[in-house]
Design a protein around this motif. Structure first.
Motif, PDB file in Angstrom:
ATOM      1  N   ALA A  90      -3.980  -3.341   7.070  1.00 47.77           N
ATOM      2  CA  ALA A  90      -3.840  -3.748   5.672  1.00 47.77           C
ATOM      3  C   ALA A  90      -3.774  -5.271   5.606  1.00 47.77           C
ATOM      4  O   ALA A  90      -3.151  -5.913   6.446  1.00 47.77           O
ATOM      5  CB  ALA A  90      -2.576  -3.134   5.076  1.00 47.77           C
ATOM      6  N   GLU A 137       0.836  -1.188   0.000  1.00 52.36           N
ATOM      7  CA  GLU A 137       0.000   0.000   0.000  1.00 52.36           C
ATOM      8  C   GLU A 137       0.875   1.244   0.000  1.00 52.36           C
ATOM      9  O   GLU A 137       2.034   1.213   0.410  1.00 52.36           O
ATOM     10  CB  GLU A 137      -0.938   0.027   1.211  1.00 52.36           C
ATOM     11  N   ARG A 165      -8.565   1.460  -5.854  1.00 53.61           N
ATOM     12  CA  ARG A 165      -7.212   1.661  -5.344  1.00 53.61           C
ATOM     13  C   ARG A 165      -6.117   0.893  -6.077  1.00 53.61           C
ATOM     14  O   ARG A 165      -4.969   1.350  -6.127  1.00 53.61           O
ATOM     15  CB  ARG A 165      -7.147   1.256  -3.861  1.00 53.61           C
ATOM     16  N   GLU A 214     -13.193  -1.543  -3.448  1.00 48.54           N
ATOM     17  CA  GLU A 214     -11.885  -0.997  -3.082  1.00 48.54           C
ATOM     18  C   GLU A 214     -10.813  -1.382  -4.089  1.00 48.54           C
ATOM     19  O   GLU A 214      -9.919  -0.580  -4.376  1.00 48.54           O
ATOM     20  CB  GLU A 214     -11.480  -1.428  -1.674  1.00 48.54           C
ATOM     21  N   THR A 240      -9.640   4.020   1.615  1.00 53.50           N
ATOM     22  CA  THR A 240      -9.885   2.970   2.598  1.00 53.50           C
ATOM     23  C   THR A 240     -11.041   3.288   3.542  1.00 53.50           C
ATOM     24  O   THR A 240     -11.423   2.444   4.359  1.00 53.50           O
ATOM     25  CB  THR A 240      -8.625   2.743   3.461  1.00 53.50           C
ATOM     26  N   GLY A 267      -7.504  -2.141   2.843  1.00 53.35           N
ATOM     27  CA  GLY A 267      -7.311  -1.497   4.133  1.00 53.35           C
ATOM     28  C   GLY A 267      -5.945  -0.845   4.222  1.00 53.35           C
ATOM     29  O   GLY A 267      -5.209  -0.738   3.235  1.00 53.35           O
ATOM     30  N   THR A 268      -5.595  -0.394   5.416  1.00 55.45           N
ATOM     31  CA  THR A 268      -4.329   0.323   5.576  1.00 55.45           C
ATOM     32  C   THR A 268      -3.723   0.081   6.945  1.00 55.45           C
ATOM     33  O   THR A 268      -4.431  -0.073   7.943  1.00 55.45           O
ATOM     34  CB  THR A 268      -4.535   1.842   5.381  1.00 55.45           C
ATOM     35  N   GLU A 322     -10.668   0.700   9.350  1.00 57.60           N
ATOM     36  CA  GLU A 322      -9.903   0.661   8.098  1.00 57.60           C
ATOM     37  C   GLU A 322      -8.651  -0.198   8.218  1.00 57.60           C
ATOM     38  O   GLU A 322      -7.975  -0.453   7.216  1.00 57.60           O
ATOM     39  CB  GLU A 322      -9.474   2.075   7.698  1.00 57.60           C
TER      40      GLU A 322
END
Length: 446
Positions: free
Chosen positions: A207, A2, A315, A311, A418, A193-194, A204
């Motif tokens: 990741a 990410e 992304r 997502e 996210t 996610g992150t 969120e």
């Protein structure tokens, strides 16, 4: 892999300056929303679905006091006597007008006192050494909390009767002609996610790798014109397109169109922040429930995307193999990218914002309208509640559906690739629309 958050690279002095700017910018929006109407409108409950505007205003100050003045700053309570009044879990929205709430003058004085103490705190608070303050997380959480309530107050403005109280320029009207109706998103793994975004909220995180199969996604959100075809085809009267729960809700409420629409002879009209106007066919449809979105998708021979599909489309960059912060890259949203931050008071026409296009070719995945997904709100693998359970954890389960992408009323500080929103599938007062997805047909797989 990410992308990383540029905020994490700021030095302490620049981070303090950034927080101060965000706090001031956010409070300016709150002032616009609460000063646009008189005190009678501030204390009135415009719908049992919403709090009086004056409750939202004082609640913003109460949360800021609890987390920044008391927790981060270690200072004595300013108004401990009102903690229960502004605890969102203590009183339902429908009951809040009966509480001994602060009046408009007192509420404004309270939030101003809290903010003054917060600015003093910002000059001296350590922004490292404790998870709550690392990268100024607590300050960012409060900025996002206020912006979320600003969007809630904007929805209350939409529900209020009377002449228009808010003004804004129209969104850009230029659209790219000839866009394909849908884009293909190849299957495979991606990072969802992150773990790197400093101000990301607990739901969120973290990741994690997710695999999705090949799918097609609408290039833009479903428009009013396309949705009118569903209405004209008798979509609201045909139980084939509705889930059992959706059909029961449709029968119980008698809904026959998106909220704030009505039929006037040969045309459809809508009410938008006090304006009555013909329904614009080229704009994304807004104020529809999950049940309506799901029924339209079934009628169209499609389905709603899962949250993971949404997502990945928004992304994943196949050229680099990593997940971007936003569809267009890692840069913060600008007016060329997306319709956010109450800059306009309506969605932009479908096909606008070429500067915000995702690698897959989809448009307007950020801004304009929140997009319903088919996914129940649930924790990611490895989820940990932080800094309190009541932000996310108590809402996990099948009662809530996930929405993605933000709306024209969502601020950029509270919207990223996210960011996860959630609500009951019956909700229609929120600025929600949708786009459809579908699984490739057999002949498209060969």
């Amino acid at each position: 892999m990410e992308s990383t958050r540029k905020l994490a690279d700021l030095g302490i002095a620049d981070l303090r300056a950034h927080v101060a700017e965000e706090l001031a910018r956010t409070r300016q929006r709150s002032a616009v929303l609460t000063e646009a109407v008189d005190d009678g409108d501030l204390i009135k409950q415009h719908s049992p679905l919403m709090s009086p505007l004056v409750w939202d205003l004082a609640h913003i100050g109460s949360q800021e006091e609890l987390w920044l003045v008391r927790d981060v700053g270690g200072a004595p309570a300013i108004r401990p006597d009102i903690d229960d009044l502004y605890d969102a879990f203590q009183h339902s929205r429908a009951d809040r007008p009966q509480l001994p709430l602060l009046g408009p003058v007192e509420a404004r004085e309270y939030v101003a006192t809290v903010r003054s103490k917060v600015f003093d705190l910002l000059d001296r608070a350590p922004l490292e050494g404790r998870r709550l303050v690392e990268h100024a997380f607590a300050f960012g959480m409060i900025v996002q909390h206020e912006q979320q309530h600003d969007e809630t107050m904007l929805a209350t403005h939409q529900l209020r009767d009377g002449p228009p109280a808010l003004t804004a320029d129209p969104p850009p009207s230029d659209v790219d002609a000839g866009l394909p109706p849908e884009v293909f998103v190849p299957g495979g793994p991606f990072t969802m996610g992150t773990s790197a975004e400093p101000w990301a909220l607990d739901n969120e995180r973290p990741a994690h790798r997710v695999h999705v199969e090949d799918f097609y996604l609408d290039t833009t959100p479903v428009t009013n014109g396309a949705y009118l075809a569903f209405i004209d085809a008798g979509g609201y009267d045909d139980p084939r397109w509705w889930s059992d729960g959706g059909w029961a809700y449709r029968q119980r409420t008698g809904m026959r169109a998106p909220r704030f629409w009505w039929h006037d002879g040969e045309r459809w009209l809508r009410r938008r922040f006090g304006h009555v106007e013909p329904v614009p066919p080229g704009e994304p449809v807004v104020h529809v429930s999950f049940h309506e979105a799901e029924a339209y998708a079934a009628w169209a021979g499609k389905r709603l995307p899962t949250e993971a599909e949404w997502e990945k489309a928004a992304r994943f960059d196949p050229a680099t193999g990593r997940s971007r912060r936003y569809p267009w890259g890692d840069d913060e949203p600008g007016p060329e990218h997306a319709n956010l931050s109450q800059r306009h008071l309506r969605p932009a026409p479908a096909g606008a914002y070429p500067g915000g296009v995702a690698p897959c070719g989809a448009r307007q995945l950020i801004g304009d309208v929140w997009e319903w997904t088919a996914t129940d709100f649930a924790p990611y693998p490895g989820f940990s509640a932080f800094p309190y359970r009541e932000y996310s954890e108590v809402f996990f389960g099948p009662d809530y559906k996930v929405l993605r992408g933000g709306s024209f009323g969502t601020d950029a500080a509270a919207c990223r690739g996210t960011f996860r929103n959630w609500d009951y599938p019956i909700r229609r007062q929120i600025f929600a629309g949708f786009r459809c997805a579908r699984t490739p047909r057999r002949e498209e797989r060969d």
